[in-house]
Design an enzyme around this catalytic site. Structure first.
Site, PDB file in Angstrom:
ATOM      1  CB  SER A 116      -7.989   3.947   2.787  1.00 39.45           C
ATOM      2  OG  SER A 116      -7.183   3.310   3.737  1.00 39.45           O
TER       3      SER A 116
ATOM      4  CB  SER B 234      -8.498   1.291   5.759  1.00 35.83           C
ATOM      5  OG  SER B 234      -9.191   2.509   5.855  1.00 35.83           O
TER       6      SER B 234
ATOM      7  CE  LYS C  69      -3.828   2.048   2.634  1.00 35.45           C
ATOM      8  NZ  LYS C  69      -4.749   1.875   3.769  1.00 35.45           N
TER       9      LYS C  69
END
Lengths: 487, 501, 95
Positions: B165, B189, B80
């Site tokens: 997210s 997330s 990420k």
């Protein structure tokens, strides 16, 4: 009759109320929350950790030694140590504050109330309250004078540990404020927690100044920021008090402001930046946890504290029989007190005190060095005192020997021998000199016998000259008196 | 594509395959590099790193030749783009970090590379991890590899969100363009995108994985964690990611168990809490049904369902949306155009700050920074921030009380399946409501996992969540694996690299 | 509770984010909407409840006083938009 400590204005007496916030850089190898070094004077941005520069993802970890220094300082100020304290973020934007917040302590500082005792020049003692002491990060340096439109930023200092020491508004004059700062600095240096070097910025002072009629509630105060010498602090306070008095006497009111001291013009002026109310939005730093101190650890630190100036001064008075004033001078710096005690060990303490405060200080002042760089060691001075005490040389010649010790670094015994300064104690030799002096000054002898007692000193002087100052003065006096009486 | 079947392997299977020398790490990396290119339309990656992946795979092969395999040797991972990777562009999906190449590696990714894992690239995300849809990224939205079943609604082939997210991470794993991925979970997330994409996502206990080098959103709520295809894979990856870090003051000084060894398959006698307050008004029938199904699966395996109450549940969302923005408003103050990233010049310092941050932050980030600034400001601190922190204590207490009677909790992960890109954007609160089930364990710092459990009526994945006691990821993983076995979720998204079989 | 344009402008100034005049009103509405939603927390009785700043239960860990970071200046300045002679450079601030 002007009341002590007040200022006379046009309309009567005014009292100045002063509170000082001192920022003291903590002596430590690494910074408060990062592993970058803290040395003074490095090339810009060479002592900056990504943590200090607030790079993305960086996190603070507290330096145990800085906590120790803060606790020791609190103990040295006789203050309450809070076993649990919290670090808060103080949020504001400035280029030398990379994260956009300073890690500080707002509601729960590590040290609470304490006290500093001031020895005023008139011999009185004043107790000045300490409100609190907390740890916080120093900011970097912004240089505004390198370019017409740009500010240059050096982050070397960003993140260095500071102790903010806040006094109660107990100070009442610029003079007291000077004494307070000197005392505080002395305590910090004794503890080894801050070197107190204002020129290098390791000690900075913000002053809060207000005025009021004696007996009335506190007036509105103005804060004067970032004073870096005791002299400026005192000047700024005096100017600011007068400024405020004038305003009020003209019928105006004091606007609460942050001001700067203009060194060149000797005045305070408001800071030019927008006077927006600072909303620092304090909240506990979520990257940290509450600081919890082990009470046993605190007690160990207390037990290991060095003897502090007040205690040392009291001991000098009681153990060495020194006057409070003299003791006060000798304990102002730890190194001086240590030097003195090494000289005084096994010797006449008053003589030791006189030589240190007189001859030694004089020499150090002339050379512009501190006692840590004294050309004469404590051992050396002690040996010189021994030579006086055992009669090897006279007190007067000892001064010359001392001067030579300062200049050459040689030891006193060697100097005495090399210059042939040994005191003459041979009674026969002295008697012979006296006889020849009296014989040569027969007319003066006659005047003396006729009543001009003052000539006695002249005869002593002549004997000393004849012996190049080496005759033992006590013997000279004894024998001269006898001889004159016998004439 | 040389060998699409390589992409079908789980992490555990790939690990074994490499050990048995059924294929080389280079072959695996090459297959995944191709997959990364293939799924480009999903926009799951911001910065693919194919050369680096091959170089790292090369090193793996050399170690394998010497029989010196590291625990994750050769495993291709998507990172990420919130984790700082040394020398590799790191953006947090924000314009304000343009051009930022960190001179350091985050602790978690460093551990992965020290374990021999291979970096495929930086995965897309909601800007600064703020979002539940991956539609706020400066680099464009991510598409969910799952599409609407064409039969459902004529003409409705709007792309779907992968959740957020960690949307890019979830999409990459689901589309088989990463064998596993790192994510972060602040309010859900990791878990919510895992649920929307039909994969496994684990939010560990707070402090289990170090935050050092992870771009901070909300410090007391950020949890780095694994996103994988199976529960076993999550256990393996979690072990490599975990560990006390002295550079992170909030890192837990606890030992890292062998999480894989906890997967005994045996949950007899395990007491499973079923929180009545999670039965939200208006919750869709199919989620309720799936939840019930989950209870039955666990009961059949010998667990004991227990009704519990978590009375503060409904207050968790507003609590989170006060605390997280407050911390974020302070954490994001460092993005000012001075030391890295975007700078918009100004006539004065403040103008430079203001223009840089206005240009650099997207609308959602701006919204949260403003809310956060407001709730911390003078006069409001007590009413909002302090109040929320007190409620947070009560929410945590709810769990502590519940865990006196149960060993873990079963709940849905999200209140719906993936929705279309563009939906729920009128009202920020509608977007925040996605997190209703995931936020409470975040506030309490408890471990929680999402396991794909079934499909919605539209054929989209739905996840179930298991929440455990602090530092008891082992029980969470053990129960999750049983759930996974019972659910037998073998469905694949419509868009899978290599054609997907 | 009021959240007018002036307040939004103030908050934006504190947060150093430039907002255009046109953005103020819609933002004020939006923020008011969110803040109103948060007001439901007032239903909760939190008397006597301590605020929880962190879920971590231990005290602050401390590190030894060692210089562990000798970052070179180039690394620290490498990402900066503007530098000069080893300094970061910003528009001048007047005090």
């Amino acid at each position: 009759m002007i009341a002590k400590g007040t200022i006379g204005g046009r309309t009567g007496q005014w009292e100045t109320v002063i509170g000082l916030e001192v920022h003291a850089q903590v002596i430590s190898k690494a910074k408060l929350f990062s592993g970058a070094p803290t040395d003074f004077g490095a090339e810009p941005n060479t002592q900056v950790s990504p943590v200090d520069a607030a790079f993305p993802g960086m996190l603070p970890v507290i330096n145990r030694s800085c906590v120790e220094q803060a606790v020791k300082t609190g103990l040295g100020l006789g203050a309450e140590i809070r076993l649990e304290s919290v670090f808060d973020r103080k949020n504001y934007f400035y280029p030398d504050l990379p994260p956009g917040y300073q890690i500080s302590q707002y509601q729960q500082p590590v040290v609470g109330r304490g006290c500093v005792v001031l020895d005023m020049p008139d011999g009185t003692a004043r107790e000045i309250g300490i409100t609190r002491l907390h740890l916080e990060q120093d900011a970097g340096k912004s240089l505004h004078d390198q370019h017409p439109n740009l500010t240059y930023v050096d982050l070397n200092r960003a993140g260095v540990a500071l102790m903010e020491i806040v006094s109660e508004p107990d100070l009442r004059s610029a003079e007291e404020s000077g004494v307070y700062l000197r005392k505080l600095r002395s305590i910090l240096r004794y503890l080894g927690t801050c070197d107190g070097n204002m020129e290098e910025g390791s000690l900075r002072c913000d002053c809060n100044v207000s005025v009021r009629r004696p007996g009335e509630p506190y007036g509105t105060r103005c804060e004067i920021k970032n004073l870096n010498s005791i002299r400026y602090v005192m000047q700024a306070i005096e100017y600011e008090a007068r400024r405020q008095i004038e305003i009020i006497e003209e019928g105006g009111t004091i606007a609460q402001q942050t001001r700067l001291f203009d060194v060149g013009r000797g005045i305070t002026r408001p800071m030019r930046s927008k006077e927006e109310a600072h909303d620092y939005r304090y909240f506990p730093d979520p990257d940290l946890l509450p600081l919890v101190l082990d009470p046993e650890w605190v007690e160990r630190l207390r037990a290991e504290l060095p003897e502090l100036p007040d205690a040392k001064k009291a001991r000098f008075v009681s153990d060495y029989g020194l006057s409070a004033d003299d003791a006060g001078v000798l304990v102002a710096e730890k190194e001086t007190a240590l030097f003195f005690e090494r000289v005084a060990a096994g010797r006449d303490p008053k003589a030791a005190a006189n030589w240190v405060m007189g001859n030694l200080f004089g020499a150090l002042n002339r050379l512009g060095v501190g006692i840590d760089r004294s050309p004469v060691s404590a051992e050396g001075l002690g040996s010189l005192l021994d030579l006086i005490a055992d009669g090897t040389i006279s007190g007067r010649l000892a001064k010359d020997v001392f001067a030579e010790m300062v200049a050459s670094g040689s030891n006193p015994a060697a100097i005495v021998e090399a210059k042939g300064l040994r005191q003459v104690t041979d009674e026969g030799a002295i008697a012979a000199v006296i006889d020849s002096v009296l014989a040569a000054q027969a007319d003066k002898v006659a005047e003396y016998r006729a009543g001009r007692d003052k000539l006695y000193g002249f005869f002593v002087g002549q004997v000393m000259r004849a012996t190049q100052g080496k005759a033992n003065p006590t013997l000279v006096n004894e024998m001269l008196k006898k001889k004159l009486a016998a004439l | 594509m040389k060998d699409p079947s390589l992409l079908a392997l789980t992490l555990a299977q790939a690990r074994d395959g490499l050990a048995r020398k059924s294929f080389s790490a280079r072959e695996l990396a090459r297959a995944y590099n191709e997959a990364v290119s293939e799924i480009e339309p999903l926009n799951a990656y911001i910065t693919p790193t194919p050369e680096r992946a091959l170089a790292m795979a090369e090193a793996t092969d050399q170690r394998l030749a010497r029989d010196e395999a590291l625990p994750l040797d050769g495993i291709p991972i998507a990172v990420k783009d919130l984790y700082c990777t040394k020398g590799v562009l790191t953006t947090a999906a924000s314009h304000i970090l343009d051009g930022f190449h960190p001179p350091y590696e985050s602790t978690v990714t460093d551990k992965l590379w020290q374990s021999g894992a291979v970096m495929l690239g930086k995965a897309n995300l909601d800007e600064f991890a703020m979002g539940s849809s991956n539609t706020t990224s400066y680099y464009g939205p991510v598409e969910n590899p799952w599409r609407h079943r064409p039969e459902r609604q004529i003409g409705d082939n709007r792309p779907l969100v992968p959740g957020g997210s960690s949307g890019g991470s979830a999409a990459a794993v689901a589309a088989r363009a990463a064998l596993a991925a790192t994510g972060t979970d602040t309010g859900g997330s990791i878990r919510q995108p895992a649920s929307f994409c039909g994969i496994v996502g684990l939010k560990p206990t707070y402090g289990r994985c170090s935050r050092w080098g992870v771009v901070a959103y909300a410090s007391s709520l950020d949890h780095p964690g694994p996103m994988t295809r199976t529960v076993r894979d999550a256990a393996i990856l979690l072990r490599a990611m975990s560990g006390h870090d002295p550079r992170d003051s909030t890192s837990a000084p606890v030992a890292v168990p062998n999480f894989e060894a906890a997967l005994t398959g045996d949950i007899r006698g395990l007491r499973i809490g079923i929180p009545r307050e999670y039965r939200a008004d208006g919750m869709s029938g199919e989620i309720e049904t799936l939840w019930q199904q989950g209870v039955e699966w666990l009961r059949a395996a010998g667990a004991e369902p227990v009704d519990i109450s978590l009375p503060m549940t409904k207050y968790a969302l507003p609590t989170y949306y006060i605390i997280a923005p407050a911390e974020a408003s302070s954490n994001l103050a460092r993005y000012d155009g001075v030391r890295f990233g975007l700078r918009v010049e100004g006539n004065s310092l403040d103008e430079m700050y203001e223009l840089t941050r206005a240009a650099g932050f997207g609308a959602e980030v701006r919204r949260r920074v403003l809310i956060g600034t407001y709730v911390l400001s003078a006069g409001y601190y007590d009413a909002y921030y302090l109040k929320a922190q007190r409620v947070r204590t009560l929410i945590t207490r709810d769990f502590v009380t519940a865990f006196e009677r149960v060993d873990c909790i079963l709940a849905p992960t999200a209140p719906s399946a993936a929705f279309a890109i563009g939906e729920k954007t009128d009202d920020p609160i509608a977007m925040y409501l996605n997190d209703v089930f995931t936020v409470p364990p975040s506030l309490a710092g408890l471990p929680a996992i999402s396991v794909p459990a079934g499909l919605s009526g539209d054929g989209l994945p739905l996840g179930l969540q298991i929440i455990g006691r602090a530092f008891d990821e082992e029980t969470v993983l053990r129960a999750a694996e049983v759930l996974e076995s019972a659910a037998q979720f073998r469905h694949l998204p419509s868009f899978v690299a290599g054609g997907g079989r | 509770m009021a959240l007018d344009k002036a307040t939004v402008a103030q908050i934006a100034a504190l947060a150093r984010i430039r907002l255009s005049e046109a953005e103020l009103e819609p933002l004020a509405d939006e923020l008011l909407h969110i803040l109103t939603w948060m007001e439901q927390l007032n239903e909760v009785d939190t008397s006597g409840v301590a605020p929880m700043a962190s879920v971590a239960a231990t005290g602050l860990p401390m590190r030894e006083d060692l210089v562990t970071d000798r970052s070179c200046r180039d690394e620290i300045l490498a990402n900066a938009p503007r530098t000069a002679r080893g300094f970061f450079v910003v528009p001048k601030v007047v005090e």
